[in-house]
Each structure stands twice: as structure tokens, then as C-alpha cells.
Design an enzyme around this catalytic site. Structure first.
Site, PDB file in Angstrom:
ATOM      1  CB  CYS B  35      49.424  36.486  34.510  1.00  0.00           C
ATOM      2  SG  CYS B  35      50.046  34.820  34.542  1.00  0.00           S
ATOM      3  CB  CYS B 104      40.745  41.235  38.303  1.00  0.00           C
ATOM      4  SG  CYS B 104      41.819  41.623  36.935  1.00  0.00           S
TER       5      CYS B 104
END
Lengths: 394, 142
Positions: B35, B104
Site C-alpha cells: 500500500c 497516514c
């Protein structure tokens, strides 16, 4: 700070002569080509001159050139327009898995409206096997679309061989040549294609002007209706200045092509050599010889592409980490996945595309700046730490 | 894509607390290289207080900046306070993140929780940390 632009696959600057040719058509010669008066005639003549210049670059006849707004429009037009025009003949289309999204997404849309689409795999270097095209063709196949050169890895596909097959089978063949026109010789007769997309801003023309070559006698269903422009096949007042610019860019490309290609490929080779010498655990993606002269696509293990891009940007160097739309999707590039690049490694990919404005000093600057960036990011990377620990155990 | 805030760029260009802690009291690794980001967080705990935090991250600008920020936020906090640090708090401290990069900050929160969980495991104490089943690492469509 030195500025080094290595993102010519995103766009090129317009050539000064292109801008110069365009300027009169914004103000003094602003007429609408559809108008019957002299002002209209003047604009119409300019558009037709550009049509001739664009046709000449790819060995086509002027009447086989349809102006569009972008490479994406040309691709959408070809896929949807040809599929719909020939749908009574059959409803099967063949494309490769590494096509640009402006081919793949229209293909998906066509699937939703009753067409069947075959997505061909490539080999590890990104080449489509013409034999696979032949095997995929059925009685129901009406259209094959395989790109001339891939915009990310630069691989140049065996278009002539595929065209031989489609011609024998009586199937239409479109090629997306947006990445290649202006950089490698493209001749529609030699390639044997029925339709071809190209875009001006990929080779020093302006943004907003592109073209679809459509071989004489081939029908297409318009995407835009309601006007007589482009022989009734694309409604909308022509973007005259941009079209004039595209024509000029085509004329310049035809004259300068061999010199441009030799120049950028020697700089590209210098860049590749320098980076491979200074960085370990790095792979060059694409085909070693059958590739665009200005393309370098490299994957650095254990580091991520965007962070390299941002650090390079701080040093004045503009590159891309795969295709821009790909980076927005936060997915590894579909092209790299197709050629079998490990998804983790694919995330560490930089796409560097050179241009005629780059110099050997620019290249040496990048060779100097990138390795410490990679090293710094690796020192920050848990994947690199794990690899070093494994090596120690061994 | 939206641009990064100046705070994000500052933490990306000059990240705080990069590195490893030898004999760390807790280590958490989250994410997946497929990812595009992997975060590893190390913590040192003294008297229930996190005295040191360091990180190693493979990832984009936002991944590095959120790692830097979460290690800043957690230093000097006691464990209860640390457990309350949310991904939003990390993103806010960075002056916001582009929408497609919010994952994130989720990863940063998860890395911290995972390191705290590891801390309890190492102590042989039942962990009160609720680890998410599946990372909130959903991707936007292209």
C-alpha cells in the site's frame, strides 16, 4: 538553484516558434472558422494549414485528421466512437492492460453498455504478444486498441505485427500514440493502423490541441454533437490558436525528430548509467531497446516514490512518481503491476522523462542529488533496516 | 491532489526522532509495503511515562510527517494520555492533511497503539489497548 525539468511525459513547454505562430490568432485573426466572411476564412485557412502539417508528421492525408482538445479526448473518441459506429457488426473489443486510463476507463464504460472487452497481458518488459491478439479475436471482435508506446515505462509495442493480424481478420485497429508522436518516427501507413491518437503538448505544442487520425472511409460516432466542425464529427468552435500551435509543433517535430531523439537518448543513457552506478538495489523498468528515447523509469527498493519526488523538488528537480493519476489513487501503477513488478518495489518508482532543453550538466546534477536522497530515505526505512539485519544473519 | 501544509513539509524535510531505540520497551510496526507505507514506532517507558519515542517509516511525505509528529506528541506523556492521541490530533498538529493522505495519520495512531500493546505484552500484563482489526487504510479510487 539549478532547475531541472525531467517530467516531459507530463507536459512539454511550448516551443517559442509555436507560441509565435499562435499569437496572431488570439487578437487580430480571431475569427471563427465557421463564419463565411473574410475573418472566418482566415481562421479556417489557418486550421486547414495546421491539419496538413499534423497529417504530414504521421504520413496521413489532411482529411484523415480530426482535431480534439486532448489525448484523453482522442482516446475516448476512438474507443467509444468506433465501438458505437460498428456495434451492429459485433460487440467485442480488445485492449492491453497497460493502456492509459483514457482507454481503460472508456473500455469499462463500454462493458457496462453491453460490450465485451478482453484485457491483454504483457510480458515483463511490457510487450504485447501479437499472437495473443490473434487468439483473442473472435467473430464478434470489432476493435483492437494497443498503445504505440507506453507513457510510463516507454516500451514500444509491435504495432505493425498486430496491424497485419487485424487487417487479415477485418478488425479495426486504434493505437494511442500520445507518448510517442514527436519522439519516434510514426507513419500511419507503415504502422498499418486505422486510427491513432496524438497530443500537441507532448512534443512542444500547446495544451488544448490534439488529434485523432481516422483512416479514410472509417465511420465514427461523435462524442460531441450539434455542430458542423470537423466534418460534423466533433461539434464545437475550433481552438484556433492551439490548433495552429499543434500544426507548428508538428512541422518542427518532422524537421527535428532524428536530432531530438539522438540527443535525448544519449542524455537518458547518461542518467541511467550514473544512477545505476551510484545506487544499489535499483531496477530499470521497461524494454532495454524497444523504448522511447526520452524515458527512464526506475524502481528503488526500500524507499517510496513520492518522498523521493518531494526531496528532488526541493533540489529544483521535477520528476514524476509513476503517472500522476496513478499517484492520486494511492495504488501501485497498473503498468508496473502488469509487468510483474513487486507492488512494494513499484511504490519506489520514479519516472524521469527528458527533453531537448535538458543538458549534460542537468543530468550530472540529478546523478549527484538523487543518490543521497535515496540513502537518507533508506536510513529512515524499516524495510531497509529489516533487509540489512537479514544480510547480517546470512 | 491538495498541497501539503508548510508544517507537513517542515516535518517531512526535517523529521524529528528518526531512528531506533535499542532495547525499546515497546515496538509497533503497521502498514504494508504494497500500500506504500510501513511505520515502525519504538518507545521507552519509565514510571508509566513515555520518555523517548523514535520511528522508521517507508512512505510518502505525509507518512513521514505524521510519524515525526506522533513521536513528538507522545514524548513526556503518560500511557493513559498517549492512548488518547487520535489520528485527528496528529493531522491537526500538522496543520491538516490532504484528504487522500488522512490514512497516514490513521497509520500513525495505529503504530503508537501497537507499540503500547507491545509494551504491555513485554511486561506480561494484559493489554488494555484496543488494536483495530483491520487498518483504516482504505484507498481512494483512481
Amino acid at each position: 538553484m539549478r532547475k531541472v525539468y525531467l517530467d516531459h511525459a507530463a507536459t512539454t513547454p511550448a516551443h517559442p516558434k509555436v507560441v509565435e505562430a499562435m499569437m496572431p490568432y488570439f487578437t487580430g485573426k480571431f475569427g471563427n472558422p465557421s463564419s463565411l466572411h473574410d475573418m472566418g476564412r482566415e481562421a479556417k485557412d489557418a486550421v486547414e494549414k495546421a491539419r496538413g502539417e499534423t497529417a504530414a508528421l504521421i504520413g496521413a492525408r489532411p482529411e484523415e485528421i480530426l482535431f480534439t482538445s486532448s489525448g484523453a479526448e482522442s482516446n475516448n473518441f476512438a474507443l467509444k466512437g468506433l465501438a458505437q459506429a460498428y456495434s451492429q457488426k459485433g460487440k467485442h473489443i480488445i485492449v492491453s492492460q497497460i493502456e492509459h486510463f483514457s482507454i481503460l476507463h472508456p473500455a469499462k464504460t463500454l462493458e457496462k453498455s453491453g460490450f465485451a472487452v478482453t484485457y491483454l497481458e504483457t510480458d515483463k518488459e511490457g510487450l504485447v504478444d501479437p499472437g495473443d491478439v490473434e487468439k483473442a479475436i473472435t467473430k464478434d471482435t470489432i476493435l483492437v486498441s494497443v498503445m504505440h508506446a507506453n507513457n510510463e515505462i516507454g516500451t514500444i509495442e509491435p504495432i505493425e505485427e498486430i496491424a497485419k493480424i487485424t487487417r487479415e481478420k477485418g478488425v479495426l485497429f486504434h493505437t494511442d500514440a500520445v507518448a510517442s508522436v514527436g519522439w519516434v518516427p510514426v507513419d500511419v501507413k507503415a504502422l498499418g493502423v486505422d486510427a491513432l491518437s496524438l497530443s500537441g503538448h507532448q512534443f512542444y505544442g500547446p495544451k488544448g490541441a490534439a488529434a485523432l487520425f481516422l483512416r479514410k472511409g472509417i465511420r465514427i460516432k461523435p462524442l460531441l454533437e450539434g455542430g458542423i466542425q470537423e466534418d460534423g464529427r466533433r461539434a464545437g468552435t475550433e481552438n484556433v490558436p492551439a490548433v495552429v500551435g499543434l500544426g507548428k509543433a508538428a512541422e518542427l517535430a518532422a524537421a527535428e525528430l532524428p536530432r531530438r531523439a539522438t540527443y535525448v537518448s544519449s542524455l537518458r543513457d547518461r542518467l541511467q548509467r550514473g544512477l545505476l552506478e551510484k545506487i544499489d538495489h535499483v531496477v530499470v523498468n521497461g524494454h532495454p531497446t524497444r523504448r522511447l528515447p526520452h524515458n527512464l523509469n526506475v524502481s528503488m527498493w526500500y524507499v517510496e516514490g513520492e518522498s523521493m519526488l518531494l526531496f528532488l523538488n526541493m533540489e529544483g528537480v521535477s520528476v514524476s512518481s509513476g503517472s500522476a493519476c496513478t499517484s492520486r489513487s494511492l495504488k501501485a501503477s497498473h503498468v508496473l503491476v502488469c509487468i510483474g513488478t513487486d507492488a512494494a518495489v513499484a511504490n519506489g518508482t520514479l519516472l524521469m522523462t527528458l527533453g531537448t532543453g535538458n543538458t549534460a550538466d542537468d543530468i550530472d546534477y540529478v546523478i549527484e542529488k538523487l543518490p543521497p536522497i535515496v540513502q537518507r530515505l533508506r536510513e529512515m526505512s524499516p524495510l531497509y533496516e529489516d533487509m540489512i539485519k537479514k544480510e547480517k544473519v546470512r | 491532489m491538495e498541497q501539503y501544509s508548510s508544517k507537513v513539509m517542515e516535518h517531512f524535510a526535517h523529521p524529528h526522532n528518526v531512528g531506533e531505540i535499542e532495547n525499546a520497551d515497546g515496538v509497533g510496526t503497521v502498514g504494508n509495503p504494497v500500500c506504500g507505507d510501513v511505520m515502525r514506532l519504538y518507545i521507552k517507558v519509565d514510571n508509566n511515562v513515555i520518555t523517548d519515542a523514535k520511528f522508521k517509516t517507508f512512505g510518502c511525505g505525509a507518512a513521514i510527517a505524521t510519524s515525526s509528529m506522533v513521536t513528538d506528541l507522545v514524548r513526556g506523556k503518560n500511557i493513559d494520555e498517549a492512548l488518547k492521541i487520535s489520528n485527528q490530533a496528529v493531522a491537526e498538529a500538522l496543520g491538516g492533511l490532504p484528504k487522500v493522505k488522512m490514512h497516514c495519520s490513521v497509520l500513525a495512531e495505529e503504530a503508537l497503539k501497537s507499540a503500547l500493546d507491545d509494551y504491555y505484552k513485554k511486561k506480561g500484563v494484559p493489554s488494555p489497548v484496543k488494536l483495530p482489526q483491520e487498518s483504516g487504510h482504505e484507498h481512494e479510487m483512481e
